[in-house]
Write an enzyme that holds these catalytic residues in place. Sequence first.
Site, PDB file in Angstrom:
ATOM      1  CE1 TYR A   1       0.583  -4.654  -7.563  1.00 45.36           C
ATOM      2  CE2 TYR A   1      -1.572  -5.414  -7.604  1.00 45.36           C
ATOM      3  CZ  TYR A   1      -0.499  -4.910  -6.737  1.00 45.36           C
ATOM      4  OH  TYR A   1      -0.531  -4.642  -5.564  1.00 45.36           O
TER       5      TYR A   1
ATOM      6  CG  ASN B   1      -7.052  -2.560  -6.261  1.00 43.90           C
ATOM      7  OD1 ASN B   1      -7.121  -1.450  -6.694  1.00 43.90           O
ATOM      8  ND2 ASN B   1      -6.594  -3.167  -5.094  1.00 43.90           N
TER       9      ASN B   1
ATOM     10  CB  ALA C   1      -0.606   0.077   1.253  1.00 47.57           C
ATOM     11  CB  ILE C   2       0.877   4.198  -2.100  1.00 48.49           C
ATOM     12  CG1 ILE C   2       1.792   3.369  -3.123  1.00 48.49           C
ATOM     13  CG2 ILE C   2       1.658   5.514  -2.024  1.00 48.49           C
ATOM     14  CD1 ILE C   2       3.631   3.175  -2.442  1.00 48.49           C
TER      15      ILE C   2
ATOM     16  CD  GLU D   1      -2.599 -14.261  -3.182  1.00 45.94           C
ATOM     17  OE1 GLU D   1      -2.418 -13.293  -2.412  1.00 45.94           O
ATOM     18  OE2 GLU D   1      -2.230 -15.285  -3.282  1.00 45.94           O
TER      19      GLU D   1
END
Length: 180
Positions: free
Chosen positions: A140, A133, A95-96, A128
């Site tokens: 990705y 999302n 996470a950012i 995953e």
Amino acid sequence: MLSSNKFSDYIIIDSLKKPELFFRFMREEDLDIILRIERASFSAPWSKFYFIHELHVNKNAFLLIMLHQVRYEEIILGYTDLWKEKNILHMANFAIEPRYRNKGYGASFLQFCMYFGDRLSIETIKLEVRVSNDSAIRLYKKAGFQITSLLKRYYIDNNEDGYLMVAEVKNSIKLLQVLI
Ligand SMILES: CC(C)(COP(=O)(O)OP(=O)(O)OC[C@H]1O[C@@H](n2cnc3c(N)ncnc32)[C@H](O)[C@@H]1OP(=O)(O)O)[C@@H](O)C(=O)NCCC(=O)NCCS
């Protein structure tokens, strides 16, 4: 290419293009900030107890944070939890900090993870992701991950499906060198 000196837990990768970013192993004292980011990022956030388990019990876990420095203060930009599963690195969390999204930090952190994996002689990295999302999936894919399977009702909080995504480390390093 990758070194960490014995006086600190910072990890230096010379090939990274962003000298303003720093990477180090997560410490228990980081957890208040990490938990704030975690809760702002996920519908089923990990608990403090779980992070502590990852820090102290899971011997296959690498908890890493990305930060920059403003004056002498460290600002945590994001974190990841990478599990070494034989010759695969499994990105279990990533996470950012919400205020720092859409500035390329996610891509830079992925680039770091690829170099980190390469240093461990890892060839493949997997993760995953929820099918909804979109921003993560786009990132990705740009970093070389491909969807390899659909995980039916993988997320138990809302029975959402997930994608298993897999990337070849050396290929991702090349792609991210162009992207960043
Ligand atoms: C997914 C996540 C890690 C992405 O991090 P990020 O830092 O926003 O990623 P980046 O900034 O590298 O890329 C995101 C977008 O910003 C764009 N971007 C990059 N630099 C930019 C800049 N300087 N100005 C404007 N946009 C920029 C990218 O092109 C990308 O756009 P796209 O989504 O249209 O393709 C972040 O959104 C997050 O933490 N989400 C919540 C947790 C989560 O879902 N984690 C993944 C679980 S599998």
